[in-house]
Design a protein around this motif. Structure first.
Motif, mmCIF file in Angstrom:
data_model
loop_
_atom_site.group_PDB
_atom_site.id
_atom_site.type_symbol
_atom_site.label_atom_id
_atom_site.label_comp_id
_atom_site.label_asym_id
_atom_site.label_seq_id
_atom_site.Cartn_x
_atom_site.Cartn_y
_atom_site.Cartn_z
ATOM 1 N N VAL A 219 -11.891 -41.540 57.927
ATOM 2 C CA VAL A 219 -12.187 -42.948 57.622
ATOM 3 C C VAL A 219 -11.095 -43.503 56.723
ATOM 4 C CG1 VAL A 219 -13.846 -44.568 56.631
ATOM 5 C CG2 VAL A 219 -14.659 -42.508 57.785
ATOM 6 N N LEU A 220 -10.616 -44.701 57.041
ATOM 7 C CA LEU A 220 -9.605 -45.395 56.256
ATOM 8 C C LEU A 220 -10.263 -46.537 55.490
ATOM 9 C CD1 LEU A 220 -6.669 -46.171 55.460
ATOM 10 C CD2 LEU A 220 -6.521 -47.443 57.617
ATOM 11 N N HIS A 221 -10.137 -46.500 54.162
ATOM 12 C CA HIS A 221 -10.668 -47.558 53.303
ATOM 13 C C HIS A 221 -9.502 -48.307 52.672
ATOM 14 C CE1 HIS A 221 -14.770 -45.709 53.198
ATOM 15 N NE2 HIS A 221 -14.084 -44.586 53.327
ATOM 16 N N GLY A 222 -9.628 -49.628 52.587
ATOM 17 C CA GLY A 222 -8.582 -50.430 51.972
ATOM 18 C C GLY A 222 -9.148 -51.458 51.016
ATOM 19 N N ASP A 223 -8.579 -51.551 49.824
ATOM 20 C CA ASP A 223 -9.026 -52.499 48.807
ATOM 21 C C ASP A 223 -7.867 -53.436 48.464
ATOM 22 O OD1 ASP A 223 -9.751 -53.871 46.513
ATOM 23 O OD2 ASP A 223 -10.568 -52.128 45.477
ATOM 24 N N GLY A 224 -7.989 -54.677 48.962
ATOM 25 C CA GLY A 224 -7.010 -55.701 48.611
ATOM 26 C C GLY A 224 -7.581 -56.724 47.656
ATOM 27 N N GLY A 225 -8.899 -56.689 47.464
ATOM 28 C CA GLY A 225 -9.542 -57.599 46.524
ATOM 29 C C GLY A 225 -9.385 -59.068 46.863
ATOM 30 N N GLY A 226 -9.040 -59.369 48.114
ATOM 31 C CA GLY A 226 -8.806 -60.754 48.489
ATOM 32 C C GLY A 226 -7.473 -61.286 48.000
ATOM 33 N N LYS A 227 -6.650 -60.415 47.402
ATOM 34 C CA LYS A 227 -5.370 -60.849 46.833
ATOM 35 C C LYS A 227 -4.181 -60.181 47.494
ATOM 36 C CE LYS A 227 -7.380 -61.961 42.368
ATOM 37 N NZ LYS A 227 -7.216 -61.929 40.901
ATOM 38 N N SER A 233 -12.827 -53.969 56.726
ATOM 39 C CA SER A 233 -13.900 -52.997 56.542
ATOM 40 C C SER A 233 -13.353 -51.628 56.915
ATOM 41 C CB SER A 233 -15.101 -53.349 57.433
ATOM 42 O OG SER A 233 -14.716 -53.392 58.795
ATOM 43 N N PRO A 234 -13.982 -50.569 56.454
ATOM 44 C CA PRO A 234 -13.465 -49.230 56.745
ATOM 45 C C PRO A 234 -13.267 -48.987 58.234
ATOM 46 C CG PRO A 234 -15.193 -49.125 55.092
ATOM 47 C CD PRO A 234 -15.182 -50.534 55.599
ATOM 48 N N ARG A 240 -7.719 -44.561 65.970
ATOM 49 C CA ARG A 240 -7.633 -45.902 65.391
ATOM 50 C C ARG A 240 -6.947 -45.872 64.026
ATOM 51 N NH1 ARG A 240 -12.599 -49.659 63.169
ATOM 52 N NH2 ARG A 240 -11.376 -51.566 62.860
ATOM 53 N N THR A 241 -7.310 -44.890 63.205
ATOM 54 C CA THR A 241 -6.714 -44.779 61.876
ATOM 55 C C THR A 241 -5.223 -44.504 61.974
ATOM 56 O OG1 THR A 241 -8.782 -43.991 60.888
ATOM 57 C CG2 THR A 241 -6.744 -43.446 59.734
ATOM 58 N N ALA A 242 -4.833 -43.610 62.862
ATOM 59 C CA ALA A 242 -3.415 -43.276 63.011
ATOM 60 C C ALA A 242 -2.613 -44.506 63.425
ATOM 61 C CB ALA A 242 -3.247 -42.155 64.031
ATOM 62 N N ARG A 243 -3.144 -45.292 64.363
ATOM 63 C CA ARG A 243 -2.434 -46.496 64.802
ATOM 64 C C ARG A 243 -2.267 -47.497 63.664
ATOM 65 N NH1 ARG A 243 -5.662 -47.179 70.594
ATOM 66 N NH2 ARG A 243 -4.256 -45.860 71.837
ATOM 67 N N MET A 244 -3.319 -47.661 62.863
ATOM 68 C CA MET A 244 -3.249 -48.593 61.744
ATOM 69 C C MET A 244 -2.262 -48.116 60.685
ATOM 70 S SD MET A 244 -7.273 -49.643 61.344
ATOM 71 C CE MET A 244 -6.952 -51.044 60.275
ATOM 72 N N LEU A 245 -2.250 -46.812 60.444
ATOM 73 C CA LEU A 245 -1.333 -46.268 59.451
ATOM 74 C C LEU A 245 0.123 -46.427 59.889
ATOM 75 C CD1 LEU A 245 -3.226 -42.992 58.541
ATOM 76 C CD2 LEU A 245 -2.779 -44.898 56.988
ATOM 77 N N VAL A 246 0.397 -46.104 61.130
ATOM 78 C CA VAL A 246 1.774 -46.217 61.629
ATOM 79 C C VAL A 246 2.243 -47.667 61.580
ATOM 80 C CG1 VAL A 246 3.211 -46.043 63.692
ATOM 81 C CG2 VAL A 246 1.709 -44.135 63.051
ATOM 82 N N ALA A 247 1.383 -48.595 62.008
ATOM 83 C CA ALA A 247 1.750 -50.007 61.980
ATOM 84 C C ALA A 247 1.943 -50.493 60.548
ATOM 85 C CB ALA A 247 0.680 -50.836 62.688
ATOM 86 N N GLY A 248 1.037 -50.087 59.646
ATOM 87 C CA GLY A 248 1.134 -50.533 58.267
ATOM 88 C C GLY A 248 2.362 -50.002 57.564
ATOM 89 N N ILE A 295 -9.053 -41.649 53.726
ATOM 90 C CA ILE A 295 -7.864 -42.247 53.117
ATOM 91 C C ILE A 295 -8.320 -43.472 52.342
ATOM 92 C CG2 ILE A 295 -5.598 -43.289 53.546
ATOM 93 C CD1 ILE A 295 -5.879 -41.805 56.386
ATOM 94 N N HIS A 296 -7.898 -43.571 51.081
ATOM 95 C CA HIS A 296 -8.250 -44.710 50.241
ATOM 96 C C HIS A 296 -6.960 -45.392 49.792
ATOM 97 C CE1 HIS A 296 -11.705 -41.927 49.894
ATOM 98 N NE2 HIS A 296 -12.420 -43.028 49.891
ATOM 99 N N SER A 297 -6.802 -46.646 50.186
ATOM 100 C CA SER A 297 -5.603 -47.410 49.851
ATOM 101 C C SER A 297 -5.964 -48.589 48.965
ATOM 102 C CB SER A 297 -4.935 -47.922 51.144
ATOM 103 O OG SER A 297 -3.908 -48.837 50.834
ATOM 104 N N VAL A 298 -5.343 -48.664 47.788
ATOM 105 C CA VAL A 298 -5.582 -49.759 46.850
ATOM 106 C C VAL A 298 -4.322 -50.612 46.770
ATOM 107 C CG1 VAL A 298 -6.172 -50.403 44.487
ATOM 108 C CG2 VAL A 298 -7.195 -48.365 45.520
ATOM 109 N N ALA A 299 -4.437 -51.869 47.227
ATOM 110 C CA ALA A 299 -3.309 -52.806 47.175
ATOM 111 C C ALA A 299 -3.612 -54.011 46.292
ATOM 112 C CB ALA A 299 -2.947 -53.269 48.584
ATOM 113 N N ASN A 300 -4.853 -54.120 45.792
ATOM 114 C CA ASN A 300 -5.216 -55.225 44.904
ATOM 115 C C ASN A 300 -4.301 -55.194 43.685
ATOM 116 O OD1 ASN A 300 -6.363 -57.002 43.072
ATOM 117 N ND2 ASN A 300 -8.445 -56.309 43.382
ATOM 118 N N PRO A 301 -3.459 -56.196 43.482
ATOM 119 C CA PRO A 301 -2.498 -56.147 42.365
ATOM 120 C C PRO A 301 -3.158 -56.036 41.005
ATOM 121 C CG PRO A 301 -2.603 -58.346 43.332
ATOM 122 C CD PRO A 301 -3.339 -57.442 44.264
ATOM 123 N N ASP A 302 -4.394 -56.514 40.872
ATOM 124 C CA ASP A 302 -5.089 -56.436 39.581
ATOM 125 C C ASP A 302 -5.482 -55.011 39.221
ATOM 126 O OD1 ASP A 302 -4.929 -59.196 39.243
ATOM 127 O OD2 ASP A 302 -6.772 -59.532 40.372
#
Length: 319
Positions: A219-227, A233-234, A240-248, A295-302
């Motif tokens: 499962v791929l989780h991503g936290d952008g906090g709207g920013k 959603s996960p 599906r996760t591999a495709r999203m990771l490669v593209a990202g 996988i947990h990805s945090v991109a929320n700048p705050d």
């Protein structure tokens, strides 16, 4: 904890905190406060407030026989109060909420209290703790993570031993229902090697190699906090996760952003830096049975400012 991710500036401290004879306890106190809040900044504030309380007690002539017990109790109760005030704000958080990452660089250097953070406080575990009430969270964490006996848990939380046993049993049942049964976490050397292969495969677009590193139900989780751009959603499933990771990561590379291996919340992962050395995102890999389970990805700048200057480059968007 400000659930928008923004934390108001602290008032200037009215007096220096007295830490005489307490330096050795700071890693434990930070771990407890972070486990209660999931926020590095809030944990630091709570620990500082506990030391200020100690200062005031000493100046008032209070004799404190057991400094560790006094400070542990103060930090836990401040954490409970903090969570009670944060409940409503958490409900308005935009997107998938993840804790602020605690990062230890690959060279092991960093603030001692963060480097010694209990390995049990992974992002997945902290997310599960969110489902507990503040008191349940305190009781479960003190008993399960830090190994306190029921007598100590009762003293720290202000409950009876019988009540603490009941609370712990209820919390453990709740947490167990949300946990995936699997093997234990990877050892550090093996985890770091798997992370190296993971980011090389994802960054290089090697789907076969990447799929071999992912559990079928990853499962791929991503936290952008709207920013910051992030998945809404996960995402579940290895393909599906591999495709999203490669593209990202392909998009990240075009923007001059590259991963640098790190130890994140007691798990292998990486900090993604832009061309100017600013933090763009942090990724934690939940590794067990030789593959990546989550996988947990945090991109929320705050949630990244405590690591270093934050990039204005959006990452890991809606790939």
């Amino acid at each position: 904890m400000e659930m928008s991710g923004e934390r108001p500036a602290r008032e200037p401290l009215p007096e220096p905190a007295d830490e005489t004879g307490t330096t050795a306890y700071r890693p434990l106190l930070f771990s407890i406060a972070y486990g209660m809040t999931g926020s590095v900044g809030d944990a630091e504030d709570i620990v500082q407030d506990a030391f200020l309380g100690l200062t005031r007690a000493r100046r008032a002539g209070t004799v404190i026989a057991d400094l560790k017990a006094y400070l542990t109790t103060a930090v836990t109760r401040l954490g409970i109060d903090h969570l009670r005030s944060a409940r409503v704000r958490r409900e308005t958080y935009v997107g998938d909420w993840l804790p602020e990452p605690v990062v230890v660089p690959a060279d092991g250097q960093g603030p001692a209290e963060r480097a010694e953070l209990a390995d049990s406080l992974s992002m997945a575990f902290l997310v599960l703790l969110e489902s507990l009430s503040p008191v349940e969270r305190a009781v479960f964490m003190l008993r399960e993570v830090f190994g306190y006996g029921y007598e100590d848990v009762a003293r720290i939380t202000g409950k009876t031993e019988v009540n603490c046993r009941q609370i712990f049993t209820r919390a453990r049942q709740h947490i167990s229902a949300g946990r995936k049964v699997r093997g234990g976490p990877a050892q550090r050397a093996a985890g770091e090697e798997l992370a190296r292969r993971f980011f090389e495969a994802a960054g290089g677009g090697d789907m076969d190699a990447l799929l071999g590193l992912l559990a079928p139900d990853v499962v791929l989780h991503g936290d952008g906090g709207g920013k910051a751009p992030s998945i809404g959603s996960p995402a579940a499933g290895s393909l599906r996760t591999a495709r999203m990771l490669v593209a990202g990561l392909r998009r990240a590379r075009r923007l001059g952003v590259l991963p640098r291996l790190a130890w994140v919340n007691g798990r292998p992962g990486a900090v993604l830096y832009d061309g100017e050395g600013r933090v763009a995102a942090v990724v934690e890999l939940d590794v067990a049975d030789g593959v990546v389970q989550a996988i947990h990805s945090v991109a929320n700048p705050d949630k990244l400012g405590h690591i270093g200057p934050v990039s204005d480059v959006g990452l890991l968007g809606d790939a």
